[in-house]
Design an enzyme around this catalytic site. Structure first.
Site, PDB file in Angstrom:
ATOM      1  N   ARG A  53       0.234   7.210   4.322  1.00  0.00           N
ATOM      2  CA  ARG A  53       0.972   6.176   3.585  1.00  0.00           C
ATOM      3  C   ARG A  53       1.985   6.822   2.650  1.00  0.00           C
ATOM      4  O   ARG A  53       1.905   8.014   2.344  1.00  0.00           O
ATOM      5  CB  ARG A  53       0.022   5.261   2.807  1.00  0.00           C
ATOM      6  CG  ARG A  53      -0.769   5.937   1.721  1.00  0.00           C
ATOM      7  CD  ARG A  53      -1.746   4.982   1.061  1.00  0.00           C
ATOM      8  NE  ARG A  53      -1.077   3.893   0.370  1.00  0.00           N
ATOM      9  CZ  ARG A  53      -1.744   2.940  -0.309  1.00  0.00           C
ATOM     10  NH1 ARG A  53      -3.059   2.933  -0.318  1.00  0.00           N
ATOM     11  NH2 ARG A  53      -1.088   1.995  -0.927  1.00  0.00           N
ATOM     12  N   GLU A 159       2.107 -11.034  -0.204  1.00  0.00           N
ATOM     13  CA  GLU A 159       1.289  -9.827  -0.130  1.00  0.00           C
ATOM     14  C   GLU A 159      -0.189 -10.130  -0.377  1.00  0.00           C
ATOM     15  O   GLU A 159      -0.995  -9.215  -0.535  1.00  0.00           O
ATOM     16  CB  GLU A 159       1.793  -8.787  -1.142  1.00  0.00           C
ATOM     17  CG  GLU A 159       3.184  -8.241  -0.811  1.00  0.00           C
ATOM     18  CD  GLU A 159       3.617  -7.112  -1.736  1.00  0.00           C
ATOM     19  OE1 GLU A 159       2.815  -6.696  -2.599  1.00  0.00           O
ATOM     20  OE2 GLU A 159       4.762  -6.640  -1.579  1.00  0.00           O
TER      21      GLU A 159
END
Length: 208
Positions: A53, A159
């Site tokens: 990530r 989100e």
């Protein structure tokens, strides 16, 4: 025999293959590599899977006038299966968008997650989260804020964020560390930093 105290760097690693094994909300990559050994020569080729990530930025908002920190509480799937609740008390945090500095990320996430404006930022450290299994690097900051109006529910619907803002007196936050109510690394590290630097910050930051 090799050097007594060799100093290794990226040039001492040979990556033979690098492939994406999984791509979902996060990515998992598979590497085949070998590296130089302390006593000379090279290791055998080895396979390693990495949780991959972008760098993240975490920031501890602190009001030096009120002597309060502003933490956020939200659900974390990675905390499931433990004795403690999977709703964690955390610092403000977010993944750095391409091209954004850590400071830009800190400012954006403070507004989105806690409705806070950052008046000053101080870099605490950069650290690798768990380099045995992920490449993630965290930029950790402390920030000066006005916490007088802090509170409420925040976050972005797209989100799936459901974030409760929790202002805490410095002493309450430290008690939460001691009792294990706070048990995630960025909050733990930044509050320890605050404990060491609190008097200086109250002098230097004043009312921001």
């Amino acid at each position: 025999m090799g050097e007594t105290n060799p100093v290794f760097d990226h040039d001492d690693v040979e990556i033979q293959s690098d492939e994406v094994l999984f791509q979902g909300f996060f990515q998992v990559r598979g590497l085949t590599l070998r590296h130089r050994l302390f006593d000379g020569g090279w290791s055998a080729p080895m396979k390693r899977e990495l949780f991959w990530r972008e760098n993240a930025t975490c920031v501890l908002p602190y009001d030096p006038v009120r002597d309060e920190v502003v933490l956020i509480e939200q659900f974390r799937a990675g905390a499931l299966g433990r004795e403690a609740s999977p709703w964690l008390l955390e610092v403000v945090a977010g993944i750095n968008e391409p091209g954004d500095s850590a400071e830009v990320t800190a400012t954006r996430e403070a507004q989105e997650e806690a409705g806070l404006e950052l008046a000053a930022l101080e870099h605490i450290c950069d650290y690798l989260v768990s380099p045995g299994g992920t490449n993630e690097l965290v930029h950790l900051y402390g920030a000066c804020v006005d916490a007088s109006g802090a509170g409420g529910i925040h976050g972005l619907d797209h989100e799936n964020e459901d974030i409760r803002v929790q202002p805490l007196a410095f002493t309450e936050a430290m008690d939460a560390l001691k009792t294990g109510r706070i048990w995630n690394a960025p909050a733990f590290m930044s509050l320890q930093w605050l404990a060491l630097n609190r008097d200086r910050l109250r002098r230097e930051w004043g009312g921001c």
